[in-house]
Design a protein around this motif. Structure first.
Motif, PDB file in Angstrom:
ATOM      1  N   GLN A  26      16.702  57.302 -26.286  1.00  9.73           N
ATOM      2  CA  GLN A  26      15.737  58.121 -26.919  1.00  9.73           C
ATOM      3  C   GLN A  26      14.535  58.510 -26.860  1.00  9.73           C
ATOM      4  O   GLN A  26      13.975  59.407 -26.459  1.00  9.73           O
ATOM      5  N   GLU A  29      16.048  61.415 -23.719  1.00  7.18           N
ATOM      6  CA  GLU A  29      15.863  62.001 -24.677  1.00  7.18           C
ATOM      7  C   GLU A  29      14.495  62.930 -25.523  1.00  7.18           C
ATOM      8  O   GLU A  29      14.500  64.365 -24.945  1.00  7.18           O
ATOM      9  N   ASP A  30      13.534  62.716 -25.812  1.00 11.07           N
ATOM     10  CA  ASP A  30      12.213  62.092 -25.854  1.00 11.07           C
ATOM     11  C   ASP A  30      11.263  63.310 -25.206  1.00 11.07           C
ATOM     12  O   ASP A  30      11.020  64.312 -25.409  1.00 11.07           O
ATOM     13  N   SER A  33      12.642  66.814 -23.757  1.00 12.78           N
ATOM     14  CA  SER A  33      13.302  67.334 -25.081  1.00 12.78           C
ATOM     15  C   SER A  33      12.894  69.061 -24.466  1.00 12.78           C
ATOM     16  O   SER A  33      11.381  69.311 -24.748  1.00 12.78           O
TER      17      SER A  33
END
Length: 326
Positions: A26, A29-30, A33
């Motif tokens: 995560q 992914e962040d 972005s």
């Protein structure tokens, strides 16, 4: 768009990284972005435009040199050049690609590396963290010294894409960089043999907290290599610029050498020493065709290069080495 499977493979080999692996997908992914970073799609496009070329040679010391001109056609060489130009500015380096493409970065990062290399514990077989790694230049130099694995972290997506554009031509290099700040690491990770933090400390609002964050990344007895701006002065002296420093608005603490050594001791480090002090020159940091904005020559007093344009002492950098108390 960046394949991080190699990261997970490497970190899975060490049970100390188990808690980080649970949150890392995560975080990646962040950190990458495309909704958060509007230019990221353009940078990805440049990255994906790189031709599948095998570099016949890779040298990571004493300079980073990738491939030879005979490895690429004229068409592919043009594509590579255009792709790398799309990621301007390039700040850390320099890089030599296929003999004729010289990425002349803002910083001569190789000079800093040569100043510290003889003072640190040899990196062979060590697991290393580079905090604020930029585009990973020093990660490559660490890998060249025989490191077991190098993890670089930096919150700037541009730098991350720059690194993987380089790694596209040298996939076997055992170093990766991730779009993270140090606050993203789990508390008390205590997993790295060496942690480097170069050019970050003066950007942190709480120096003691940052030193404790760095200490928490290291195993007991692990080594911290800290490079930062300092001032001349005695124990207890520290410059806290009220406004800008060398046109940078995010500079908080510039301690004297004895002051920072005292802070390191207070925060749980032993064998603290300062191994190098060097006033930054306009040959080491300057604008180039690969970094076209203002640089150090624009930030110094035109009548006295020993002062910044604001009247502060000109940038002077020191390298500190310390061991985490066992």
């Amino acid at each position: 768009m960046i394949n991080y499977s190699h990261v997970f493979k490497q970190l899975n080999e060490n049970p100390k990284f188990e808690k980080w692996l649970k949150i890392l997908p995560q975080q990646l992914e962040d950190g990458l972005s495309t909704k958060r970073y509007g230019d990221l799609l353009d940078w990805y496009q440049a990255y994906q435009s790189l031709p599948d070329v095998k570099a016949s040679s890779v040298e990571l010391k004493p300079a980073v040199k990738i491939g030879q001109r005979k490895d690429v056609s004229d068409s592919d060489f043009k594509k590579i050049t255009q792709a790398f130009e799309q990621l301007i500015p390039w700040r850390k380096g320099p890089y030599h690609l296929f003999d004729e493409l010289f990425v002349d970065t803002e910083w001569r990062s190789d000079w800093k590396w040569e100043r510290l290399l003889s003072h640190i514990t040899p990196l062979k077989n060590r697991t290393i963290l580079d905090v604020g790694c930029g585009n990973g230049y020093h990660c490559l130099r660490m890998s060249a010294e025989g490191a077991k694995y190098v993890v670089g972290i930096d919150p700037s997506p541009r730098f991350i894409v720059q690194y993987y554009m380089l790694k596209h031509f040298m996939p076997d290099v055992n170093a990766d960089v991730m779009p993270l700040g140090i606050e993203a690491l789990p508390e008390n990770l205590e997993s790295f043999d060496s942690t480097f933090c170069m050019g970050v400390f003066y950007h942190r609002r709480s120096p003691m907290d940052h030193l404790r964050e760095l200490k928490a990344t290291l195993r007991p007895g692990g080594e911290l290599i800290l490079e930062t701006l300092v001032i001349d002065g005695e124990l207890g002296e520290c410059l806290v610029p009220e406004g800008r420093y060398a046109q940078m608005g995010n500079v908080w603490f510039l301690p004297s050498v004895p002051t920072l050594m005292s802070w390191l001791t207070k925060c749980g480090f032993d064998n603290v020493r300062c191994v190098d002090i060097n006033q930054t020159t306009t040959q080491e940091q300057r604008a180039t065709s690969w970094m076209r904005y203002q640089s150090l020559p624009d930030f110094l007093d035109p009548n006295d290069t020993n002062k910044t344009i604001e009247g502060h002492p000109a940038p002077k950098r020191a390298i500190f080495i310390a061991s985490k108390r066992q």
